[in-house]
Design a protein around this motif. Structure first.
Motif, PDB file in Angstrom:
ATOM      1  N   ASN A  31      28.640 -74.977 -95.226  1.00  0.00           N
ATOM      2  CA  ASN A  31      27.630 -74.903 -94.179  1.00  0.00           C
ATOM      3  C   ASN A  31      28.003 -73.931 -93.081  1.00  0.00           C
ATOM      4  O   ASN A  31      26.944 -73.209 -92.628  1.00  0.00           O
ATOM      5  CB  ASN A  31      27.387 -76.380 -93.645  1.00  0.00           C
ATOM      6  CG  ASN A  31      26.643 -77.320 -94.505  1.00  0.00           C
ATOM      7  OD1 ASN A  31      26.216 -76.766 -95.502  1.00  0.00           O
ATOM      8  ND2 ASN A  31      26.822 -78.516 -94.122  1.00  0.00           N
ATOM      9  N   ALA A  32      29.299 -73.913 -92.652  1.00  0.00           N
ATOM     10  CA  ALA A  32      29.716 -72.929 -91.468  1.00  0.00           C
ATOM     11  C   ALA A  32      29.368 -71.451 -92.073  1.00  0.00           C
ATOM     12  O   ALA A  32      28.970 -70.676 -91.358  1.00  0.00           O
ATOM     13  CB  ALA A  32      31.137 -73.164 -91.166  1.00  0.00           C
ATOM     14  N   ALA A  33      29.930 -71.515 -93.275  1.00  0.00           N
ATOM     15  CA  ALA A  33      29.817 -69.841 -93.810  1.00  0.00           C
ATOM     16  C   ALA A  33      28.094 -69.388 -93.760  1.00  0.00           C
ATOM     17  O   ALA A  33      27.792 -68.436 -93.455  1.00  0.00           O
ATOM     18  CB  ALA A  33      30.207 -69.794 -95.262  1.00  0.00           C
ATOM     19  N   LEU A  34      27.217 -70.631 -94.217  1.00  0.00           N
ATOM     20  CA  LEU A  34      25.969 -70.359 -94.229  1.00  0.00           C
ATOM     21  C   LEU A  34      25.467 -69.877 -92.873  1.00  0.00           C
ATOM     22  O   LEU A  34      24.429 -69.207 -92.564  1.00  0.00           O
ATOM     23  CB  LEU A  34      25.008 -71.445 -94.923  1.00  0.00           C
ATOM     24  CG  LEU A  34      23.661 -71.117 -95.093  1.00  0.00           C
ATOM     25  CD1 LEU A  34      23.296 -70.089 -95.735  1.00  0.00           C
ATOM     26  CD2 LEU A  34      22.902 -72.460 -95.618  1.00  0.00           C
ATOM     27  N   GLN A  35      25.852 -70.783 -91.895  1.00  0.00           N
ATOM     28  CA  GLN A  35      25.634 -70.501 -90.393  1.00  0.00           C
ATOM     29  C   GLN A  35      25.767 -69.096 -89.882  1.00  0.00           C
ATOM     30  O   GLN A  35      25.188 -68.586 -89.112  1.00  0.00           O
ATOM     31  CB  GLN A  35      25.990 -71.723 -89.508  1.00  0.00           C
ATOM     32  CG  GLN A  35      25.404 -71.479 -88.124  1.00  0.00           C
ATOM     33  CD  GLN A  35      25.829 -72.940 -87.262  1.00  0.00           C
ATOM     34  OE1 GLN A  35      25.709 -74.001 -88.038  1.00  0.00           O
ATOM     35  NE2 GLN A  35      25.726 -72.787 -85.852  1.00  0.00           N
ATOM     36  N   LYS A  36      27.015 -68.805 -90.236  1.00  0.00           N
ATOM     37  CA  LYS A  36      27.532 -67.618 -90.061  1.00  0.00           C
ATOM     38  C   LYS A  36      26.822 -66.387 -90.393  1.00  0.00           C
ATOM     39  O   LYS A  36      26.388 -65.425 -89.865  1.00  0.00           O
ATOM     40  CB  LYS A  36      28.899 -67.247 -90.333  1.00  0.00           C
ATOM     41  CG  LYS A  36      29.714 -66.090 -89.764  1.00  0.00           C
ATOM     42  CD  LYS A  36      31.047 -65.940 -90.248  1.00  0.00           C
ATOM     43  CE  LYS A  36      31.634 -64.591 -89.706  1.00  0.00           C
ATOM     44  NZ  LYS A  36      33.063 -64.449 -90.149  1.00  0.00           N
ATOM     45  N   ALA A  37      26.308 -66.613 -91.629  1.00  0.00           N
ATOM     46  CA  ALA A  37      25.413 -65.600 -92.277  1.00  0.00           C
ATOM     47  C   ALA A  37      23.955 -65.367 -91.696  1.00  0.00           C
ATOM     48  O   ALA A  37      23.832 -64.327 -91.403  1.00  0.00           O
ATOM     49  CB  ALA A  37      25.071 -65.996 -93.881  1.00  0.00           C
ATOM     50  N   PHE A  38      23.551 -66.529 -91.272  1.00  0.00           N
ATOM     51  CA  PHE A  38      22.362 -66.354 -90.463  1.00  0.00           C
ATOM     52  C   PHE A  38      22.532 -65.736 -89.076  1.00  0.00           C
ATOM     53  O   PHE A  38      21.644 -65.108 -88.567  1.00  0.00           O
ATOM     54  CB  PHE A  38      21.672 -67.942 -90.439  1.00  0.00           C
ATOM     55  CG  PHE A  38      20.657 -68.178 -91.536  1.00  0.00           C
ATOM     56  CD1 PHE A  38      19.274 -67.617 -91.665  1.00  0.00           C
ATOM     57  CD2 PHE A  38      21.151 -69.057 -92.374  1.00  0.00           C
ATOM     58  CE1 PHE A  38      18.728 -67.951 -92.447  1.00  0.00           C
ATOM     59  CE2 PHE A  38      20.474 -69.195 -93.697  1.00  0.00           C
ATOM     60  CZ  PHE A  38      19.164 -68.781 -93.782  1.00  0.00           C
ATOM     61  N   GLU A  39      23.472 -66.158 -88.676  1.00  0.00           N
ATOM     62  CA  GLU A  39      24.101 -65.535 -87.215  1.00  0.00           C
ATOM     63  C   GLU A  39      24.009 -64.217 -87.203  1.00  0.00           C
ATOM     64  O   GLU A  39      23.315 -63.213 -86.405  1.00  0.00           O
ATOM     65  CB  GLU A  39      25.137 -66.250 -86.712  1.00  0.00           C
ATOM     66  CG  GLU A  39      25.600 -65.774 -85.409  1.00  0.00           C
ATOM     67  CD  GLU A  39      26.627 -66.421 -84.663  1.00  0.00           C
ATOM     68  OE1 GLU A  39      27.374 -65.798 -83.553  1.00  0.00           O
ATOM     69  OE2 GLU A  39      27.054 -67.464 -85.143  1.00  0.00           O
ATOM     70  N   GLN A  40      24.749 -63.542 -88.293  1.00  0.00           N
ATOM     71  CA  GLN A  40      24.979 -62.382 -88.584  1.00  0.00           C
ATOM     72  C   GLN A  40      23.410 -61.430 -88.742  1.00  0.00           C
ATOM     73  O   GLN A  40      23.339 -60.592 -88.133  1.00  0.00           O
ATOM     74  CB  GLN A  40      25.723 -61.943 -89.767  1.00  0.00           C
ATOM     75  CG  GLN A  40      27.251 -62.347 -89.579  1.00  0.00           C
ATOM     76  CD  GLN A  40      27.966 -62.215 -90.953  1.00  0.00           C
ATOM     77  OE1 GLN A  40      27.419 -61.762 -92.123  1.00  0.00           O
ATOM     78  NE2 GLN A  40      29.328 -62.279 -90.729  1.00  0.00           N
ATOM     79  N   TYR A  41      22.886 -62.088 -89.585  1.00  0.00           N
ATOM     80  CA  TYR A  41      21.225 -61.812 -90.046  1.00  0.00           C
ATOM     81  C   TYR A  41      20.470 -61.651 -88.719  1.00  0.00           C
ATOM     82  O   TYR A  41      19.937 -60.637 -88.357  1.00  0.00           O
ATOM     83  CB  TYR A  41      20.637 -62.468 -91.156  1.00  0.00           C
ATOM     84  CG  TYR A  41      19.378 -62.571 -91.210  1.00  0.00           C
ATOM     85  CD1 TYR A  41      18.756 -61.217 -91.836  1.00  0.00           C
ATOM     86  CD2 TYR A  41      18.290 -63.319 -90.350  1.00  0.00           C
ATOM     87  CE1 TYR A  41      17.398 -61.262 -92.171  1.00  0.00           C
ATOM     88  CE2 TYR A  41      16.909 -63.388 -91.010  1.00  0.00           C
ATOM     89  CZ  TYR A  41      16.438 -61.864 -91.493  1.00  0.00           C
ATOM     90  OH  TYR A  41      15.196 -61.892 -91.596  1.00  0.00           O
TER      91      TYR A  41
END
Length: 694
Positions: free
Chosen positions: A441-451
């Protein structure tokens, strides 16, 4: 010893510029004191000439020159050798070599008579002083721990705002100030931090590493936060000596040449577009291959060591040319323009005052009444320009906020292709394991943050270009309004004195100098701002619309979008993936389902985001033009009021006392001679600097 020559030349040129700044500051101070004293004397003679705005501007410029530094911002990702580079640059093992690049701690390195480190806090605590060893120990963190903190979105030192390192080094004493920023990172908060520093530095030193050529993170940062912003960037490719060490046979000259050429092609392909100025390719003047550790080792053994082969001589020479010639000359040219303006205003006031000394009260009132229609024309010009600014403001605010709204609403159209390079590594076994679900979940949230960070950055660049174009149009309008304004002020003088206005060549005037000060400011020809950095306010009243935008845009969507969207997305995405089972062959389907579900959830919230955040965009753009209009109107009003006060002062004096015409004539002529002589000194100082670099 070519390298030592380059280093010595840099120090000498910095010293020359520092000396010229000091001389200019003293000349401005003398000019200010002369005019100020004349205004005091005028109170007991024919009245003040109302030169308050000129005195204020030259006093600010004088103080800025005295404090003036060349501020360099050092950027670089984790383990790029930033601190090693800085230590090699200053010739001392001064900064911690493993300062955590994931903290929000900013280190400002500046000159101080004594070695001192001061930690400034953001929670109201008083600053704390440390010795160097304690500073290195306390604010150095293991890279593994730094990575962990990054993943957990935590700061190592959340209560620390910045650190100031003072040190008695020659380089710093000659006017260099170095800002060692936190390392590059994908978190939006950190990027906001860096952007704030970028706008207030003379140049960026972007440190990279030969063994990790142009990583995805570095390319993302350059694309989002450097490209197209008109910044002066020096790219320092560190650890170039390790290219040789990585070869099977380090002594094979042919293999070494081939390896280096391959690397150069990679860097050229990625950095070339950032090395064009006014259509010219300056890649060789902006990209340097360095061996910082070799340079540091040599300088620690011998401060005068030959640094040939480390890349430092070439870099120092290019930095020298940029700072002490391009930037310094541009800065001092503005100071000269300001001095010319103050002298011209004083001369014009004297030129109006002398013919009026012979007028009695009735005659003087009659002449003042005769120019009242002209003053009305000045206020009309002000109102016309003000109206144009407001019209531009309203149209740009609507246009750009609507651009943001459309941009956000269209994110869903390209999401599936855009998000491919952001989505986290998908391991269903890990995801289904309770111990790993939180990490996923943390990795997914970071991915969205980058995006989202990248998408917002791309849009803000477009917004900046639109606003910049609008201000260029206003600059041209300011020139036209300024020319009309000048014609009216000349008519005022002619009506008051019955004489045609003539320009005295001794003042160093040019056609450009005829523009009123407010028009020069509005055209961007005159800036008194030194910016501010890490809470350290610098004196000066100027205009920087990019900082205004930054203050607003840092709260646009990115944080709220991520919180709102990812908070509700993780559940639906998780359920969608759970429904797929755990088969290895279904991994590709799981990845597609991830993107599909993510898009569905994102699109659901886009209208809300567009509506809420477009108002912030509207307010940000409006504030840019409102701030501009406020300063322009204030300057025009100051000029109009000073011209009226100048006449009122004389009338009041004539009504209350007998003016000694001969004594006053002598005083005013002496004042004019003195200010022209002081301006000539300023012109000479500036010309000598140009001659030194010709």
């Amino acid at each position: 010893m070519v390298s030592q020559v380059a280093s010595d030349q840099f120090i000498q040129d910095l010293e020359r510029v520092a000396q010229v700044r000091s001389e200019m500051a003293m000349c401005l101070q003398n000019l200010s004191e002369t005019i100020h004293q004349a205004e005091l004397d005028g109170e007991s003679s024919s009245g003040k000439l109302s030169l308050e705005r000129d005195l204020e501007d030259i006093d600010i410029a004088s103080k800025n020159l005295k404090k003036g530094v060349f501020r360099l911002l050092v950027l670089g990702d984790m383990k790029r050798g930033k601190s090693t580079f800085l230590n090699a640059l200053i010739g001392e093992n001064l900064l911690p070599s493993d300062v955590n690049p994931c903290t929000a701690v900013l280190t400002i390195l500046r000159y101080g008579a004594e070695k001192k480190v001061t930690i400034h806090f953001n929670d109201g605590k008083s600053p704390q002083q440390l010795d160097f060893q304690s500073f290195k120990y306390k604010y150095t963190i293991d890279p593994a721990e730094a990575k962990k903190l990054e993943q957990e979105k935590k700061q190592a030192f959340p209560d620390v705002d910045y650190a100031v390192v003072e040190y008695p080094l020659t380089l710093l004493e000659k006017g260099i100030e170095i800002v060692d920023s936190p390392g590059l990172n994908d978190t939006e908060a950190r990027n906001e931090l860096s952007l704030g520093y970028v706008n207030n530095c003379h140049a960026i030193l972007f440190v990279m590493r030969a063994s990790q050529p142009c990583t995805l993170g570095e390319r993302r940062y350059l694309e989002n936060y450097v490209k197209g912003r008109g910044l002066s960037v020096f790219f320092l490719i560190n650890a170039w000596d390790q290219v040789k060490e990585s070869l099977i046979d380090p002594d094979d000259a042919e293999d070494l040449q081939a390896a280096e050429n391959r690397l150069r092609k990679v860097f050229k392909a990625n950095l070339g577009e950032y090395c064009h100025v006014d259509g010219q390719d300056i890649y060789d003047e902006r990209v340097f291959e360095l061996s910082s550790i070799q340079a540091l080792r040599r300088r620690l053994k011998d401060s005068q060591a030959d640094l040939a082969g480390t890349g430092f001589p070439e870099f120092m020479s290019a930095l020298n040319t940029f700072l002490t010639r391009e930037r310094a000359i541009a800065e001092l040219r503005q100071v000269r323009t300001l001095a010319r303006q103050a002298v011209n205003h004083t001369r014009e006031a004297i030129g109006r005052r002398i013919p009026l000394l012979d007028q009695n009260v009735a005659e003087l009132k009659s002449r003042i009444d005769s120019v009242e229609p002209e003053f009305k024309k000045l206020t009309d010009i002000r109102d016309q320009f003000q109206k144009e600014i407001f019209n531009t403001r309203d149209s740009q605010a609507r246009k750009i906020s609507e651009s943001f709204r459309s941009y956000v609403m269209n994110l869903g159209n390209t999401f599936e292709s855009d998000f491919l390079r952001y989505q986290p590594e998908l391991n269903l076994w890990d995801f289904l394991s309770n111990g790993k679900r939180e990490a996923f979940n943390a990795a997914l949230q970071k991915a969205f943050e980058q995006y989202m960070a990248d998408k917002c950055a791309a849009w803000t660049l477009t917004a900046e270009k639109d606003i910049n174009t609008a201000f260029k149009e206003l600059s041209r309008s300011a020139a036209q309004y300024g020319a009309s304004y000048h014609q009216v002020t000349e008519r005022i003088t002619e009506k008051l004195t019955d004489k045609q206005v003539k320009v005295n060549a001794a003042s160093g005037s040019t056609e450009e100098d005829n523009s009123p000060t407010w028009a020069k400011w509005a055209m961007g020809l005159l800036s008194l701002s030194r910016g501010n950095l890490a809470g350290i306010a610098m004196a000066g009243a100027g205009f920087d619309w990019k900082n205004i935008l930054l203050n607003y845009f840092t709260v646009i969507g990115v944080g709220s979008i991520i919180t709102a969207v990812t908070g509700v997305m993780l559940g639906p995405i998780g359920f969608a993936l759970l429904g797929l089972g755990v088969g290895f062959l279904q991994a590709d389907q799981a990845r597609k389902e991830l993107v599909k579900t993510a898009k569905k959830e994102l699109v659901k919230y886009l209208p809300q985001i567009a509506n809420e955040q477009s108002q912030i965009v509207y307010d940000a753009v409006k504030e840019c033009f409102d701030s501009y209009e406020k300063e322009v109107s204030k300057r025009i009003n100051d000029d109009i009021n000073s011209r009226k006060s100048e006449l009122d002062n004389l009338l009041k004096q004539k009504q209350t006392r007998e003016i000694n015409r001969e004594a006053e004539l002598k005083r005013l002529k002496t004042l004019q001679e003195n200010i022209i002589a002081q301006l000539q000194k300023i012109e000479a100082v500036y010309s000598n600097l140009l001659a030194a670099y010709s």
